[in-house]
Design an enzyme around this catalytic site. Sequence first.
Site, PDB file in Angstrom:
ATOM      1  N   GLU A  55      -3.028  13.706  -1.350  1.00  0.00           N
ATOM      2  CA  GLU A  55      -3.515  13.468  -2.940  1.00  0.00           C
ATOM      3  C   GLU A  55      -5.032  13.429  -2.936  1.00  0.00           C
ATOM      4  OE1 GLU A  55      -0.865  11.880  -1.329  1.00  0.00           O
ATOM      5  OE2 GLU A  55       0.978  12.716  -2.185  1.00  0.00           O
ATOM      6  N   ASP A  80       3.597   6.942  -8.093  1.00  0.00           N
ATOM      7  CA  ASP A  80       3.578   6.058  -6.763  1.00  0.00           C
ATOM      8  C   ASP A  80       2.692   6.506  -5.513  1.00  0.00           C
ATOM      9  OD1 ASP A  80       6.523   4.483  -7.776  1.00  0.00           O
ATOM     10  OD2 ASP A  80       6.136   6.659  -8.281  1.00  0.00           O
ATOM     11  N   HIS A 124       9.402   5.164  -6.141  1.00  0.00           N
ATOM     12  CA  HIS A 124       9.532   6.420  -7.240  1.00  0.00           C
ATOM     13  C   HIS A 124       9.731   6.022  -8.662  1.00  0.00           C
ATOM     14  CE1 HIS A 124      10.455   8.048  -3.218  1.00  0.00           C
ATOM     15  NE2 HIS A 124      10.076   9.102  -3.710  1.00  0.00           N
TER      16      HIS A 124
END
Lengths: 332, 412
Positions: A55, A80, A124
């Site tokens: 990410e 998350d 999640h």
Amino acid sequence: MIQAINSALDICMSRDPDVLVFGEDVGYFGGVFRCTAGLQKKYGKTRCFDTPISEGGMLGAAVGMGVYGLRPVAEIQFADYIYPAFDQLVSELARLRHRSAGEFHAPVTVRTPCGGGIFGGQTHSQSPEGVFTHVCGLKTVMPSNPFDAKGLLIAAIEDDDPVVFFEPKRIYNGPFDGHHDKPLQPWGKHPMGEVPEEHYRIELGRANVVREGADCTILCYGTMVHVALAGAEEAHVDAEVVDLRTLLPVDMETIEASVKKTGRCLILHEATKTSGYGAELLSLVQEHCFWHLEAPIQRVTGWDTPYPHAFEWHYFPGPARLAKALTRLMED
Amino acid sequence: MDDAPQERLRLHIPEPKVRPGATPDFSDIEVPEAGILDRPPIDADDQTLHDFAFAMIRVLDEEHRAVGDWNPHLDADTLRRGLRYMLHTRLFDEAMLRCQRQGKTSFYMKCTGEEAVAVAQAMAHRPDDMFFPSYRQQGLLVARDWPLVDLMCQIFNNPKDRTRGRQLPVLYSARDANFFSISGNLGTQYPQAVGWAMASAYKHDSRIAAAWVGDGTTAEADFHHALTFATVYQAPVILNVVNNQWAISSYQGIAGGEQSTFASRAVGYGLPGLRVDGNDFLAVYGATQWACERARSNAGPTLIETFTYRAAAHSTSDDPSGYRPANEEQAWPLGDPIERLKQHLITLGEWDEERHEALTEELRAAVKADLKTAESYGTLGTLPDEPRSMFDDVFKELPWHLREQRDEMEKL
């Protein structure tokens, strides 16, 4: 809502060759939630592609692409998972225009599914919007229905400032009012499930009064808009439900007008309570509407614990909790 | 199960060979002979490129001649230009250090001993290639003929500061020089450079990107993100590690340099890693030129480790006498980059001490004149703008809450 998001991406890509869509599993497969389905086939691999599970790398690259002049739309698979990209979001993307006095900017949109009620457990289910509204330089958006999702996402992508766009995954396939034991209603039967095919924008920073009422104001967004409507009905309270849609910049005019009219205010969000976005809303209402308030402002939020798997429905701020708080709000 | 007594575990903490008070000791740095390495084709396979991550590309030999395959064969004018830029950078640094001592700026960072890295690399690139630097590559701007007055104004935060007093001195922005705004958070520019290069490739542009980090920053996640993205998308980017041996007080062993070279980080990613004598102007130029050709012809990214030495303190807030021997830079086995290029030009018959002295005087006078101009606009303490300007550029347009806060500040 998935189709609405897909349509927004499709329209932006068709109108502007500088719009690129990428993220984990978004390319060939079309995303784990299918929001990018068909885009790679339609626009080619260099415009819609898979990224490594990184990410930080993804948003670092997005900043560079934005600086070049592209308009990247990155998908973080679950909100998350956004934390490895935190530095790029907070220290780079958010502040680039300011630190370079406008020499550089990166019009990046970060889409990310958030919220629980899907048996996702603590990794999640989170709603970290308050973490991003606290950062100066980011716009923060969370739609509550397909019509808004499309108009807001198009506005976000076309915006020259970076936008973090939260998509409450519990309402991807239909409105959810917190009654998890009831069968899911598809969006097709909901008035806001009707999504025009063409390009349209919903201006960022504008809230929507989804239900007018006289007794009190409920400030909410995302999934909680549906919980608010259900909870008010169950408490037999004539609540005005304000769907904020954009959390930053927030539409203070609409909030102020509503709270001054009703004199009572409840803030509802799924995220944890302490230092959550509700604390900011509470302060704003107190600063702008104090002399119009007839009762202390109430907050109904997720508990200050990680989002549990087994006790999901004990955690989720559903209509029963809301109804209780509304009764309290009206009694004071 | 083996019941024999086992050696107890012990934790390893890397430690430099010498500390303050001891004699500088670089005996374990291998300095290979110049000119011994072949220059492989830019599309050479992994096998061929593997060894370059562990060797050291050197062009200038002990007799100051340029030797071997990596010699970029620059004409004398270009060499003199390189010398001029390096010297100009050094004199600029010295002047700005004095300014800090005189209270004209709060902070400064010199690049003494590392001038060849930024100057040779900038010269090997095209002027429109995009640079994502760290804070010790002021030589990039000098070599792109960017006016020093502009940098001084950014340092002084005076009304001519193009970043309007928002950045720590030396965290420059120079869009027109294709020089990205320096962050201050380490390594963030690395994946950004890769993203910029991906965009350039997507647009079928001809411009490539380059980024710089120090040896210490190779430990940041962004370093590895960048290498992953660079290799996955074969982005036209050059990722440079300036190994100047020190990250403030931590020697390069703390960043993982004890076990392998920084160039070798590239190997696992399937990228060429070139380890280069960073104080050898010609070697840095030659290696960068190779990587530029490679990137521009869609043959992929390159990691370059320039092996050098941070001769100055980390910054004006740092005192190296607390963690390394005094005068260690004088024992540095790869010498000084300016002196080495100067001697090379003298050996070629293209330079002499008199001309060097004249050049030094000319540049010193130029820096002095620039400083006078910059100081006329104000130094530390001069406000660059109205305080209300701090609210500009947070967003493209000012939202209501910032307008409210700006009004509140102005009523104070």
